[in-house]
Design a protein around this motif. Structure first.
Motif, PDB file in Angstrom:
ATOM      1  N   SER A   1       0.858  -1.180   0.000  1.00  0.00           N
ATOM      2  CA  SER A   1       0.000   0.000   0.000  1.00  0.00           C
ATOM      3  C   SER A   1       0.893   1.228   0.000  1.00  0.00           C
ATOM      4  CB  SER A   1      -0.915   0.001   1.217  1.00  0.00           C
ATOM      5  OG  SER A   1      -0.125  -0.066   2.388  1.00  0.00           O
TER       6      SER A   1
ATOM      7  N   PHE B   1      -2.628  11.961   3.696  1.00  0.00           N
ATOM      8  CA  PHE B   1      -3.989  11.970   4.221  1.00  0.00           C
ATOM      9  C   PHE B   1      -4.603  10.568   4.327  1.00  0.00           C
ATOM     10  CE2 PHE B   1      -3.579  13.192  -0.170  1.00  0.00           C
ATOM     11  CZ  PHE B   1      -4.344  12.245  -0.823  1.00  0.00           C
ATOM     12  N   ALA B   2      -4.023   9.623   3.630  1.00  0.00           N
ATOM     13  CA  ALA B   2      -4.634   8.300   3.653  1.00  0.00           C
ATOM     14  C   ALA B   2      -3.648   7.238   3.201  1.00  0.00           C
ATOM     15  CB  ALA B   2      -5.862   8.275   2.738  1.00  0.00           C
ATOM     16  N   GLU B   3      -4.044   5.987   3.403  1.00  0.00           N
ATOM     17  CA  GLU B   3      -3.250   4.881   2.897  1.00  0.00           C
ATOM     18  C   GLU B   3      -4.042   4.234   1.763  1.00  0.00           C
ATOM     19  OE1 GLU B   3      -1.406   2.679   6.064  1.00  0.00           O
ATOM     20  OE2 GLU B   3      -1.363   0.887   4.794  1.00  0.00           O
ATOM     21  N   VAL B   4      -3.394   4.137   0.592  1.00  0.00           N
ATOM     22  CA  VAL B   4      -4.110   3.641  -0.583  1.00  0.00           C
ATOM     23  C   VAL B   4      -3.522   2.303  -0.992  1.00  0.00           C
ATOM     24  CG1 VAL B   4      -4.842   4.185  -2.927  1.00  0.00           C
ATOM     25  CG2 VAL B   4      -4.377   6.038  -1.317  1.00  0.00           C
TER      26      VAL B   4
END
Lengths: 353, 266
Positions: free
Chosen positions: A161, A166-169
């Protein structure tokens, strides 16, 4: 023209990236979805190759080198020089474009057969150089596998990942976005005035020249774009395989690109996509197939151990390839599919009437 | 007007719309074009006739740059274009059609013409990546297809056209380069008598209403006699006579060259 038919390629690409993983992961098919990521990367690579082969009429037998340039660009920057990933990616892609452009200038006017032979020879020469491990950069036959991932890629139980602020994709979706952007760029290129000129060169080079096209410049530009696009696929492959491997530069990789493009149908935008899907799916399916239970697994009257035969999956793939080329030589799997759908639709309309 | 012999031209080739000076092209031992000096004045419809193997197509190939000459010069509108690359000549205003049906076979009729209009617009190399090509040059392509009578066949693949329509598509593509001088290599070959008449009328229309200078290789003597301003006779690579059609018809040298071949047709 309705909006849907005008934009059917972008819509098709969107459907592809959304549906690919769940489809291959379905229990009736492979049962696992990891291969979808590598399929997308190969689809981009073969589509880049096909810009040159299917849409410009130039057969390159050394396209693996561009795949490798992108891959080694990242691996060398990250693992050897401690440079940011972006530097490696940009340098790798720029190197591929420059290499394609210069090589094109040298060999593009030599005629089809010589072009194929010379790209093969240059591809082998590049393999040789990488294999010699110049300045300790490429790792020779071992490739680069230590510390070859940029810090923002996390691996957990084999699943990658990407950590964004802002996030883990999931890695698949990062590949999907890059794939989409590149394929959309390719689609726009092919429908632009420049792309239409490439097709004219493919259709009839002599006529294109007589009508005022500088055929050699179009071919060089196509080679440049094709090399750059293929190297972007190489950048993705580096992260996907956690490093760079010398096999990527090998003649087998170049050959696979040719075979997959022809299998899928070289005259179609989705030809390489179909070719890679069929090829990789079949390879994976055949190599994980052990027992043939008839009529079904639950109610097996006859069980045959076929693992001995199926480990020769390359042979079976070759047979599949021969069958497709014999049945629809120019159109491949995608062309046959299109014709099939068209005929079925016509029949359906007739029946309703 | 009188009939001019070899190496006599109506005006200085350097001042003609299209001229050649001592043009020679050899293939090994064979001299296909042998010391040809020609001058085609602006606005003329010139027919080039001669027996098979006289060097008519080779002359066209050398003039348009598909082949380079062994010796001699090619002049186009006062400029020496002998060494200009082939792809630059259509942009200068020198276009041609081919004897065989050279087409972008897997493309539609409209796209065949449109891509040439586009090329005329962008020059020898255009790197426009952002427009949708379908709209570039479409109107002009439609206009040209109307002129040659292919307005009903826009979406047909070029390879699926009947032979006569393929010949006309070839003319349409040459027109799409927006030429001043147009070289047509046997536009009526393989056509029925009816289609031949129609195509001859088309060539005449192109010449008259567009004011083009036309150089025409033609086997059908009725066509040659009815539409050309002057005729040049090639024989064994040499331009043996140039003159108005009626005088060429009765010229002794020409009769000699054909020796009963065309004499009967004439």
């Amino acid at each position: 023209m309705s909006a849907l038919s005008r934009y059917r390629v972008p819509v098709g690409l969107l459907v592809l990236v959304v549906a690919l993983r769940p489809v291959v992961a379905h229990q009736w098919l492979l049962g696992f979805g990891q291969i979808a990521t590598s399929m997308l990367i190969w689809m981009l690579f073969v589509a880049a190759f096909n810009l040159l082969f299917g849409f410009t009429g130039l057969l390159s037998f050394g396209h693996a080198m561009f795949f490798g340039f992108g891959m080694y660009g990242v691996a060398i920057a990250v693992a050897r020089l401690d440079l940011p990933f972006v530097v490696g990616a940009v340098v790798g892609v720029a190197f591929a474009a420059a290499f394609g452009n210069l090589l094109g200038r040298l060999i593009v006017e030599k005629g089809e057969i010589y072009f194929a032979m010379l790209t093969l020879a240059v591809g082998e020469a590049v393999y040789f150089v990488v294999n010699r491990n110049p300045l300790g950069l490429t790792g020779g036959s071992n490739g680069i596998s230590q510390n070859a991932l940029p810090p923002w890629v996390e691996t957990f139980r084999g699943q990658k990942s990407v950590v964004l602020p802002f996030a883990e994709v999931e890695w698949y979706w990062v590949v999907a976005v890059v794939f989409l952007l590149c394929m959309l760029a390719l689609w726009q290129l092919l429908r632009s005035p420049f792309g239409r000129s490439l097709v004219a060169v493919r259709e009839n080079e002599g006529l294109a020249r007589a009508m005022g096209m500088n055929v050699d410049r179009y071919k060089i530009a196509s080679f440049t774009a094709s090399g750059a696009l293929a190297s972007i696929a190489g950048v993705l492959l580096e992260i996907n395989t956690q490093g760079a491997s010398i096999e990527t530069f090998g003649v087998l990789t170049s050959g696979d690109a040719v075979l997959m493009a022809v299998l899928g149908g070289v005259n179609y935008f989705f030809g390489p996509v179909a070719g890679v899907f069929v090829w990789q799916f079949t390879a994976e399916y055949l190599s994980s197939f052990r027992m043939l239970n008839l009529p079904t697994t639950e109610l097996a009257l006859v069980s045959v151990d076929v693992s001995g035969v199926l480990q020769h999956w390359r042979f079976l793939l070759g047979a599949l390839f021969v069958a497709v080329v014999l049945l629809s030589p120019k159109d491949g799997v995608w062309g046959a599919l299109r014709d099939g759908v068209r005929v079925a639709a016509a029949r359906f309309r007739e029946v309703r009437r | 007007m009188t009939v001019l012999g070899p190496n006599e031209s109506i005006l200085d080739p350097r001042e003609a719309a299209l001229g050649t000076e001592g043009l020679v092209r050899r293939f090994g031992e064979v001299t296909a074009v042998d010391d040809v000096t020609l001058a085609v004045p602006s606005g003329e419809l010139r027919a080039v006739i001669g027996p098979n193997g006289a060097g008519k197509t080779t002359l066209f190939n050398v003039v348009t740059g598909l082949l380079s000459p062994t010796a001699g010069r090619v002049w186009f509108e006062g400029t020496d274009v002998t060494d200009a690359p082939q792809y630059e000549r259509p942009h200068a205003g020198l276009a041609r059609s081919f004897q065989s049906n050279e087409l972008f076979t897997e493309e539609s009729v409209l796209e065949n013409v449109r891509v040439v209009v586009q090329t005329a617009e962008y020059g020898p190399f255009g790197l426009d990546l952002f427009r949708d090509a379908a709209s570039v040059g479409r109107e002009r392509a439609v206009e040209i297809l109307d002129r040659v009578g292919l307005d009903a066949a826009h979406d047909t693949l070029a390879k699926n056209l009947p032979h006569g329509d393929q010949r006309r598509l070839g003319i349409a593509m040459a027109l799409a380069t927006d030429p001043d001088v147009l070289l047509l290599d046997e536009p009526t070959s393989g056509m029925s008598p009816g289609a031949t008449t129609k195509t001859a009328a088309l060539v005449e229309d192109i010449h008259d209403s567009l004011g083009l200078t036309v150089l025409l290789i033609e086997h059908d003597m009725d066509v040659v006699l009815s539409i050309s301003d002057r005729v040049t006779v090639l024989d064994q690579g040499r331009a043996i006579a140039t003159g108005p059609p009626e005088e060429i018809r009765t010229d002794d040298d020409v009769q000699e060259a054909y020796l009963g071949g065309i004499r009967e047709e004439l």
